[in-house]
Write an enzyme that holds these catalytic residues in place. Sequence first.
Site, short mmCIF file in Angstrom:
data_model
loop_
_atom_site.label_atom_id
_atom_site.label_comp_id
_atom_site.label_asym_id
_atom_site.label_seq_id
_atom_site.Cartn_x
_atom_site.Cartn_y
_atom_site.Cartn_z
N GLU A 69 10.05 -5.45 -3.89
CA GLU A 69 8.56 -6.29 -3.02
C GLU A 69 9.25 -7.76 -2.59
O GLU A 69 9.39 -9.07 -3.80
CB GLU A 69 7.49 -5.88 -4.02
CG GLU A 69 5.92 -6.81 -2.84
CD GLU A 69 6.18 -6.83 -1.74
OE1 GLU A 69 6.27 -5.66 -1.06
OE2 GLU A 69 5.50 -7.65 -0.94
N ASN A 100 -1.81 4.58 2.31
CA ASN A 100 -1.84 4.86 0.60
C ASN A 100 -1.67 6.38 1.08
O ASN A 100 -1.11 7.09 0.12
CB ASN A 100 -2.80 4.52 1.03
CG ASN A 100 -3.65 3.00 0.09
OD1 ASN A 100 -2.66 2.35 -0.84
ND2 ASN A 100 -4.27 2.49 -0.57
N CYS A 103 -7.44 -6.34 2.96
CA CYS A 103 -8.46 -6.23 3.31
C CYS A 103 -9.78 -6.95 2.65
O CYS A 103 -10.30 -7.30 3.38
CB CYS A 103 -8.67 -5.05 3.90
SG CYS A 103 -7.29 -3.23 5.17
N VAL A 112 15.28 -6.72 0.46
CA VAL A 112 16.46 -5.44 0.24
C VAL A 112 17.13 -6.11 2.08
O VAL A 112 15.88 -6.11 2.59
CB VAL A 112 15.74 -4.33 0.46
CG1 VAL A 112 16.94 -3.55 0.99
CG2 VAL A 112 15.64 -3.16 -0.64
N ALA A 147 1.09 -0.82 -0.01
CA ALA A 147 0.00 -0.05 0.29
C ALA A 147 0.99 0.91 0.15
O ALA A 147 0.73 2.15 -0.73
CB ALA A 147 -1.11 0.24 1.20
N TRP A 196 -33.98 12.74 14.05
CA TRP A 196 -32.11 13.09 14.83
C TRP A 196 -31.73 12.35 14.46
O TRP A 196 -32.19 10.61 15.07
CB TRP A 196 -33.11 13.43 16.18
CG TRP A 196 -33.93 14.29 16.95
CD1 TRP A 196 -35.58 14.32 17.26
CD2 TRP A 196 -33.46 15.36 17.28
NE1 TRP A 196 -35.49 15.32 17.16
CE2 TRP A 196 -34.40 15.95 17.73
CE3 TRP A 196 -31.96 15.83 17.24
CZ2 TRP A 196 -34.51 17.55 17.90
CZ3 TRP A 196 -31.72 17.30 17.07
CH2 TRP A 196 -32.39 17.79 18.21
#
Lengths: 444, 444
Positions: free
Chosen positions: B33, B303, B43, B80, B11, B432
């Site tokens: 990655e 993000n 999600c 990495v 993300a 309301w």
Amino acid sequence: MTKVVVVGGVAGGMSAASKAKREDPSLDITVYEKSGYISYGACGMPYVISGQIPKLEKLLARTPEKMAERGVTARVNCEVTEVDHARRRVTVRDLASGKTFGDAYDVLVLATGARPVRPKLPGVDLGGVYTLRQMEDAATLQEAVARGAKRAVIVGGSYVGLEMAEAFSEAGLEVAVVERLDRLLASFGPVPSKLALEELEARGVEVSLNTEVLAFEGEEHVRHVLTSRGALEADLVLVSVGVRPNNELAKALGLTLGPAGAVVTDAQLRTGLEDVYAVGDVTAVHHLVTGSLAWVPLGDTANRQGRVAGEVIAGKEARFRGVVGTAITKVFDRTFATTGLTPEAASAAGFKAKSTTTESRDRAGYYPGRHPIHVTLVWEEGTERLLGAQIAGYGDAPKRIDVVAALLFGRASLRDLADLDLAYAPPFGGVWDPLLVAANVALE
Amino acid sequence: MTKVVVVGGVAGGMSAASKAKREDPSLDITVYEKSGYISYGACGMPYVISGQIPKLEKLLARTPEKMAERGVTARVNCEVTEVDHARRRVTVRDLASGKTFGDAYDVLVLATGARPVRPKLPGVDLGGVYTLRQMEDAATLQEAVARGAKRAVIVGGSYVGLEMAEAFSEAGLEVAVVERLDRLLASFGPVPSKLALEELEARGVEVSLNTEVLAFEGEEHVRHVLTSRGALEADLVLVSVGVRPNNELAKALGLTLGPAGAVVTDAQLRTGLEDVYAVGDVTAVHHLVTGSLAWVPLGDTANRQGRVAGEVIAGKEARFRGVVGTAITKVFDRTFATTGLTPEAASAAGFKAKSTTTESRDRAGYYPGRHPIHVTLVWEEGTERLLGAQIAGYGDAPKRIDVVAALLFGRASLRDLADLDLAYAPPFGGVWDPLLVAANVALE
């Protein structure tokens, strides 16, 4: 003991009475309501007429009996015809008996509401030509549908007209809508206008835009609506071309009137005449985006005003801060919402306004049952102050208009909207909420 | 030409890379990655495992091929392993080939995310004991379900655990949830805790609170979960007891670490080490209600941070203002949402906090299909500053938490909430709004 007389017992008046009594039980409060009902949910009427809500009485939030238990006298079918403020007396006409009587007050609350405009067109008094405002009107329409009306013509394409188009259609009638302007739902801005038209046509509702109604024709009962584009068959006509404040008593009292002839009040709902308050659809409100007085008659606003007036009358500190012009409406499966100003209204109010519309989804892109959602943002060029938003979508998704309504209260900017930390999970929106998508696009 | 290396491509990392490239096409950007996928909607995984979303690949928002078209190099299965910041070089291990190579950078973005905690319990390495974080994990769980797993035990009753309880249940498994605390959904406050328990039990999910997991038993494959309250049969275990930041590279670089060991950044996502940025779940964020740093790892926050970092790297002015801790989750038909602080968290943060919970309806009282909605408001005694809200309801109704989230950004009060002009029509709430009901009760 302080005696309070409230003229009008629907949303604002009954809220004022209830709240005042709760805050100060020593108050002696009488509410006079001209119609046969108090405290009803007028916004629910279309769903009774459609048959979704089984009985009209379901809309009654409180009855005179319930109010009596709480120590408030509420009398229906009682019209206040005169106010003698020098002597602090009202004259009341009991519409059932036709008799007139007097009553005294220390404090007067005008909650006389509004009434539908009935244009002076030939044939407007024929049978079958209705307006919708009170419980009695809804009952009449229910009966007309039950008697087998086949074809309804609705004059006026604002949200009430469209909710009723849905209602008649759900009740099995053929429906036509006639609108004078070149668009439906004008107060919701261009995208809802377009999508509402699509939705109605997809549901078989015949829509005539740019069409003037010239006359209603028939013998005793309406049979045709004559328009600038020809005649439409009808055995039921609903005229829904707006409302006007019931300001006769206010005028007689010499109160200051504002836009549309609505009563001007301060933030405590005082009218300027000592001990006279006004609440609900009869009042003008402070519009927090334009900074001007506006007339935006809505039941939820009336309730909030009534509550404040009740507190003030009971000696509490309270303040009605105004409105930003938030509204939402359902048209079949579609939902349209607005807050603040549309692009057009912003320009008309003198803002150097910009706007943008973005389309996104109301669920994550991979989540089942997602629908498109269109968000229009309106802001002031240069300052990037938010001026309004309109949302068109499905189901509850456009209710997120309330986030923008909250920001308008605080004079927030596009940047503020873009920076919000909103709730995300795939069943409720994309990872960028439609509001954030819109704000980011607007900022670019 | 400036060379940007982004470590982590889900993300935050992928948002930073995309935004930076869009804002400054001259940038040379490579994303490494470690897993086999970039830019996936984590999600959404529960809804793939439940079968509601047909294919795991639906969760992929972008692929390395798509990123290449946009001029960003994204390499998957590339870890990495080292950063030599003095020489501005990273060492990368290609996990497919096992080979190691070097790459140079001018600007480094750490978006290494977080990983699930795997408690060091006997048997935790048995077959059938899973965690859920990456696409590969979801694929493994999908296979386990497809192979005919009958009974799942979920260790941990936070929202991920409960979303997975629903997912397994929808996929036809018997499900048990084991939670160490005396309540589920602890971060959503007491009312969601109670109602989530009711909902799960009504759906046949077995819930054990106050229960410690002691061991996993079985030969090669798990067969039982041993707990402080006895053994539970299982042929699939999901351990969902929280996550920790992947902060190894950050530590090696000597970056300042904050709560939970997450990287501390400024509002431009700078780490304090020149030309090194950090975004997403590996970072701590400024919590606008407490005023302190907090670790609240969520994809939508990642993000938003990534977008800001991308703008800053491209030389634009941008600022990540922080979070208020907004979240929403679906548990079968129920929806739970939170923003700001729960009553407990507010007290723990040193506020003299008060709270109240009101029950109302998510539609007008007479409108069909209405459901109860519980709103908890949390505020500071004396100032009446809003500190948080939690909502428990059905469908989209609790998404109105975003209104409170917007108010928390502006340090609003209970009074501000009560005064809002929110959207009303019977299909969307009472006259309301539940938020106004809650605010009015809180003020009384």
